[in-house]
Design a protein around this motif. Sequence first.
Motif, short mmCIF file in Angstrom:
data_model
loop_
_atom_site.label_atom_id
_atom_site.label_comp_id
_atom_site.label_asym_id
_atom_site.label_seq_id
_atom_site.Cartn_x
_atom_site.Cartn_y
_atom_site.Cartn_z
N ALA A 110 36.91 38.10 38.99
CA ALA A 110 37.82 37.38 38.09
C ALA A 110 37.19 37.16 36.71
N GLY A 111 35.92 36.77 36.69
CA GLY A 111 35.27 36.51 35.42
C GLY A 111 35.21 37.74 34.53
N ARG A 112 34.83 38.88 35.13
CA ARG A 112 34.75 40.11 34.34
C ARG A 112 36.15 40.61 33.96
N THR A 113 37.13 40.42 34.83
CA THR A 113 38.49 40.83 34.52
C THR A 113 38.99 40.12 33.28
N LEU A 114 38.69 38.83 33.20
CA LEU A 114 39.16 38.01 32.08
C LEU A 114 38.14 37.96 30.94
N GLU A 115 37.06 38.75 31.07
CA GLU A 115 36.03 38.85 30.04
C GLU A 115 35.45 37.48 29.71
N VAL A 116 35.26 36.71 30.78
CA VAL A 116 34.67 35.39 30.62
C VAL A 116 33.21 35.49 31.03
N GLY A 117 32.31 35.21 30.12
CA GLY A 117 30.90 35.29 30.43
C GLY A 117 30.47 34.18 31.37
N GLU A 118 29.25 34.35 31.90
CA GLU A 118 28.73 33.31 32.79
C GLU A 118 28.63 31.99 32.04
N GLN A 119 29.00 30.92 32.73
CA GLN A 119 28.83 29.60 32.16
C GLN A 119 27.35 29.31 31.99
N PRO A 120 26.95 28.62 30.94
CA PRO A 120 25.53 28.29 30.79
C PRO A 120 25.05 27.44 31.96
N PRO A 121 23.80 27.62 32.39
CA PRO A 121 23.30 26.83 33.52
C PRO A 121 23.33 25.35 33.18
N PRO A 122 23.46 24.50 34.19
CA PRO A 122 23.50 23.06 33.91
C PRO A 122 22.18 22.58 33.33
N GLU A 123 22.28 21.55 32.52
CA GLU A 123 21.07 20.94 31.96
C GLU A 123 20.25 20.30 33.08
N GLU A 124 18.98 20.06 32.78
CA GLU A 124 18.07 19.51 33.80
C GLU A 124 18.62 18.24 34.43
N ASP A 125 19.19 17.37 33.61
CA ASP A 125 19.69 16.10 34.15
C ASP A 125 21.02 16.25 34.89
N GLN A 126 21.59 17.47 34.89
CA GLN A 126 22.84 17.71 35.59
C GLN A 126 22.64 18.50 36.89
N LEU A 127 21.41 18.96 37.13
CA LEU A 127 21.16 19.82 38.27
C LEU A 127 21.50 19.15 39.60
N GLY A 152 43.15 40.96 21.78
CA GLY A 152 43.24 40.80 20.34
C GLY A 152 43.13 42.12 19.61
N PRO A 153 43.16 42.08 18.27
CA PRO A 153 43.08 43.31 17.46
C PRO A 153 41.79 44.08 17.68
N ASP A 154 40.71 43.39 18.11
CA ASP A 154 39.44 44.06 18.35
C ASP A 154 39.35 44.67 19.74
N GLY A 155 40.43 44.58 20.51
CA GLY A 155 40.45 45.15 21.84
C GLY A 155 39.87 44.26 22.91
N ALA A 156 39.45 43.06 22.54
CA ALA A 156 38.85 42.13 23.50
C ALA A 156 39.82 40.99 23.80
N LEU A 157 39.70 40.46 25.01
CA LEU A 157 40.49 39.29 25.38
C LEU A 157 39.83 38.05 24.79
N PRO A 158 40.54 37.24 24.00
CA PRO A 158 39.92 36.03 23.46
C PRO A 158 39.34 35.17 24.58
N GLU A 159 38.11 34.70 24.40
CA GLU A 159 37.45 33.94 25.47
C GLU A 159 38.23 32.69 25.84
N ALA A 160 38.84 32.06 24.84
CA ALA A 160 39.61 30.84 25.13
C ALA A 160 40.77 31.14 26.07
N VAL A 161 41.39 32.32 25.89
CA VAL A 161 42.49 32.71 26.77
C VAL A 161 41.97 32.95 28.18
N GLY A 162 40.84 33.67 28.28
CA GLY A 162 40.27 33.94 29.59
C GLY A 162 39.90 32.67 30.33
#
Length: 419
Positions: free
Chosen positions: A272-289, A227-237
């Motif tokens: 792959a995650g860093r290449t596409l500038e995709v941050g770590e997914q949030p950890p699963p909730e307690e009831d999803q562990l 994008g214009p800010d030099g970052a890859l939009p997270e939705a695209v990644g």
Amino acid sequence: MTAGQQSRAGVVGLGMIGAGVAVSLARSGRPPVTYDIRPDAADGLAGVPQQVGSPAAVARSSDVVMVAVVDAAQARDVIGGENGLLSQARPGLTVVLLSTVALPVVRELAQLCADSEVAFLDCGVTPGDKAAENGMVAIVGGARDAVDAARPVLDGWARKVVHCGPVGAGMATKIARNVITYGSWRAVFEAAALARGAGVDPARLAEVVDSADPDGRTLLQLLRLHGPDGALPEAVGRQIEPLMTKDLDAAHDLGAALGVPVPLVDIARAEAGRTLEVGEQPPPEEDQLHDFGLEMMDQVYGPGFSSTLRDRPADPFLDETVGYLFAQVWGRAGLSVRDRRLLTLGVAASTGRAELIEIIANGGLVNGELTADQLREAVLHLAVYTGWCNATATHAGVTAAIAANTPRSQGASDRQEQK
């Protein structure tokens, strides 16, 4: 230089690039003053006058001097040496460094010129084999007014001049461009090895690439998605990441099946995650562990591995195995599954438990993370650290896993060859 007078050009260093620059300048109606340590270097260069006796003599007769020498030591000598450009430079001279040197050297030479009231531009060039045809791109770093003043001369030998920013920006851009070139060469090498290993003529691979992407846009597609800010939009990644990881997994699996090492594929997959500038997914909730842990077990040891743990009565040890060990440790992004598998294999080897080794090794084979030969090599390596008795159990577990993942026809063929 008086108003309306044409800027005079100089070239120091008449190798492939310097000679090409000199010829292009002569063709454009601006024959340069030249110098090279080889006294006959200018002989035979169309339209280029006989060279002068030193860089200092070039400076006396030039307004803009291109320096196209081999390395930093030569650049220092040509610019700041006893008979260098600065020894006879007058305020208003512009030195344009075409040589590829480290950024600290660029800044050092820029300061040296500034101390003599001489402008300095760092200028990466590409492609060098087009220098004599006015066919290079000039990748320039330096002050805007210095670039503008040198522009008539730069236009005399470059088909395009790209001002990238302040001093150092041109060299940094050239170095980054080289990474794309040589990195893509490694990618082509691995791709061709996969094709060849599968019985495909690499020429057919080239035909497919040329036909599908004749303009080479795919190579730089990631840059264009920013994008214009030099970052890859997270939705695209996030949209691209599943496809990227799936395709790279397929390449890894093919390499493992063919015995073709693909380290660049493995790095691209791990990053792959860093290449596409995709941050770590949030950890699963307690009831999803629990569900996440079961999914992680299948990812580690193969589809269906967790089936025996589903819909079972509560058990504190097994609950922690699923909800903590796999969901919260194996599921962390800091190491790949393959990395964690090798660490676990090393610990398991110290227990002398062949059945545990078999489970771990089997997961590596099922996932295509490790080949049979790599596992056999691991047994020998671990024997040195865990002792030969424990290694006997490690060997037994690995051998059982390999046998379970070897088609019967292939196993029979291997046994026949051993006879």
